[in-house]
Design a protein around this motif. Structure first.
Motif, PDB file in Angstrom:
ATOM      1  N   MET A   1      67.120  48.546 -28.682  1.00  0.00           N
ATOM      2  CA  MET A   1      67.166  47.491 -29.682  1.00  0.00           C
ATOM      3  C   MET A   1      66.227  47.848 -30.817  1.00  0.00           C
ATOM      4  O   MET A   1      65.085  48.191 -30.606  1.00  0.00           O
ATOM      5  N   THR A   2      66.682  47.748 -32.035  1.00  0.00           N
ATOM      6  CA  THR A   2      65.882  48.059 -33.204  1.00  0.00           C
ATOM      7  C   THR A   2      65.297  46.788 -33.785  1.00  0.00           C
ATOM      8  O   THR A   2      65.995  45.793 -33.912  1.00  0.00           O
ATOM      9  N   THR A   3      64.032  46.841 -34.141  1.00  0.00           N
ATOM     10  CA  THR A   3      63.407  45.659 -34.728  1.00  0.00           C
ATOM     11  C   THR A   3      63.505  45.713 -36.245  1.00  0.00           C
ATOM     12  O   THR A   3      63.603  46.779 -36.830  1.00  0.00           O
ATOM     13  N   LEU A   4      63.434  44.551 -36.858  1.00  0.00           N
ATOM     14  CA  LEU A   4      63.523  44.453 -38.310  1.00  0.00           C
ATOM     15  C   LEU A   4      62.139  44.271 -38.911  1.00  0.00           C
ATOM     16  O   LEU A   4      61.916  43.414 -39.751  1.00  0.00           O
ATOM     17  N   THR A   5      61.215  45.106 -38.472  1.00  0.00           N
ATOM     18  CA  THR A   5      59.850  45.016 -38.979  1.00  0.00           C
ATOM     19  C   THR A   5      59.452  46.338 -39.596  1.00  0.00           C
ATOM     20  O   THR A   5      60.184  47.313 -39.516  1.00  0.00           O
ATOM     21  N   GLY A   6      58.283  46.370 -40.184  1.00  0.00           N
ATOM     22  CA  GLY A   6      57.792  47.592 -40.798  1.00  0.00           C
ATOM     23  C   GLY A   6      57.827  47.493 -42.300  1.00  0.00           C
ATOM     24  O   GLY A   6      58.115  46.441 -42.874  1.00  0.00           O
ATOM     25  N   THR A   7      57.515  48.604 -42.940  1.00  0.00           N
ATOM     26  CA  THR A   7      57.494  48.626 -44.390  1.00  0.00           C
ATOM     27  C   THR A   7      58.401  49.715 -44.924  1.00  0.00           C
ATOM     28  O   THR A   7      58.735  50.663 -44.211  1.00  0.00           O
ATOM     29  N   VAL A   8      58.758  49.567 -46.181  1.00  0.00           N
ATOM     30  CA  VAL A   8      59.649  50.505 -46.854  1.00  0.00           C
ATOM     31  C   VAL A   8      58.952  50.944 -48.144  1.00  0.00           C
ATOM     32  O   VAL A   8      58.413  50.119 -48.873  1.00  0.00           O
ATOM     33  N   LEU A   9      58.969  52.252 -48.415  1.00  0.00           N
ATOM     34  CA  LEU A   9      58.402  52.749 -49.666  1.00  0.00           C
ATOM     35  C   LEU A   9      59.232  52.260 -50.841  1.00  0.00           C
ATOM     36  O   LEU A   9      60.462  52.169 -50.743  1.00  0.00           O
ATOM     37  N   LEU A  10      58.571  51.978 -51.952  1.00  0.00           N
ATOM     38  CA  LEU A  10      59.264  51.504 -53.146  1.00  0.00           C
ATOM     39  C   LEU A  10      58.917  52.407 -54.315  1.00  0.00           C
ATOM     40  O   LEU A  10      57.739  52.641 -54.594  1.00  0.00           O
ATOM     41  N   ARG A  20      54.514  49.718 -51.124  1.00  0.00           N
ATOM     42  CA  ARG A  20      55.363  49.406 -49.980  1.00  0.00           C
ATOM     43  C   ARG A  20      55.761  47.937 -50.024  1.00  0.00           C
ATOM     44  O   ARG A  20      55.029  47.108 -50.536  1.00  0.00           O
ATOM     45  N   VAL A  21      56.930  47.645 -49.471  1.00  0.00           N
ATOM     46  CA  VAL A  21      57.394  46.269 -49.313  1.00  0.00           C
ATOM     47  C   VAL A  21      57.827  46.098 -47.867  1.00  0.00           C
ATOM     48  O   VAL A  21      58.116  47.064 -47.174  1.00  0.00           O
ATOM     49  N   PRO A  52      67.054  51.445 -44.896  1.00  0.00           N
ATOM     50  CA  PRO A  52      66.169  52.090 -45.871  1.00  0.00           C
ATOM     51  C   PRO A  52      64.840  52.559 -45.307  1.00  0.00           C
ATOM     52  O   PRO A  52      64.202  51.878 -44.524  1.00  0.00           O
ATOM     53  N   ARG A  53      64.456  53.739 -45.706  1.00  0.00           N
ATOM     54  CA  ARG A  53      63.104  54.257 -45.480  1.00  0.00           C
ATOM     55  C   ARG A  53      62.347  54.190 -46.804  1.00  0.00           C
ATOM     56  O   ARG A  53      61.158  53.964 -46.831  1.00  0.00           O
ATOM     57  N   ALA A  54      63.093  54.395 -47.917  1.00  0.00           N
ATOM     58  CA  ALA A  54      62.517  54.303 -49.259  1.00  0.00           C
ATOM     59  C   ALA A  54      63.571  53.741 -50.202  1.00  0.00           C
ATOM     60  O   ALA A  54      64.757  54.064 -50.073  1.00  0.00           O
ATOM     61  N   LEU A  55      63.131  52.883 -51.122  1.00  0.00           N
ATOM     62  CA  LEU A  55      64.016  52.289 -52.129  1.00  0.00           C
ATOM     63  C   LEU A  55      63.592  52.756 -53.511  1.00  0.00           C
ATOM     64  O   LEU A  55      62.428  53.060 -53.747  1.00  0.00           O
TER      65      LEU A  55
END
Length: 151
Positions: A1-10, A20-21, A52-55
């Motif tokens: 199961m994958t969680t919807l947490t963490g940050t994404v580079l912007l 990060r967001v 996304p890993r980066a946006l």
């Protein structure tokens, strides 16, 4: 199961890093079409979008504010010194005040450096000169852009 947490580079539209967001904020930006996936996590998808890993923003955002002085943080001081002790070069995990707080020193970029536990304890309630310890780096005040790049 994958969680919807963490940050994404912007990244800005000009490919400069903005910071990060949260993952949730990143998905909202994709849905509103203000950003596109710049780098994805393999083939994983979230709805019609790649995971996304980066946006990258679709439109350029003026970032004059990024080049103003950054607010002081403990984590920022450690990152500024790249987690190396300002006295011996070993791994740093504490903050040392050049002018000790008990003697009027403040929590500022120019009065604090990263230090390892043994050096911090050895210096004690003295200035580096009084303790006979030489700084390997000069403290400096970074911009918000520099702090965002370290995040």
């Amino acid at each position: 199961m994958t969680t919807l947490t963490g940050t994404v580079l912007l990244y800005n539209a000009s490919f400069e890093p903005l910071g990060r967001v949260s993952f949730q904020h990143a998905v909202k930006m994709l849905v509103r079409q203000v950003a596109v996936v710049h780098e994805a996590h393999g083939e994983r998808m979230i709805g019609p979008y790649q995971w996304p890993r980066a946006l990258r923003l679709v439109r350029y955002v003026a970032t004059k504010w990024l080049y103003s002085p950054a607010g002081y943080t403990r984590r920022g001081v450690l990152a500024r010194e790249r987690y190396h002790c300002a006295y011996c070069g070993n791994r740093a995990n504490t903050i040392d005040h050049l002018l000790p707080r008990s003697r009027g020193g403040t929590w500022t970029w120019l009065n604090t450096v990263a230090a390892c536990g043994p050096c911090n304890e050895r210096k004690g309630n003295k200035t580096p000169q009084e303790a006979g310890m030489r700084l390997r780096v000069d403290p400096w005040h970074p911009t918000r852009a520099q702090v965002a790049a370290w995040s």
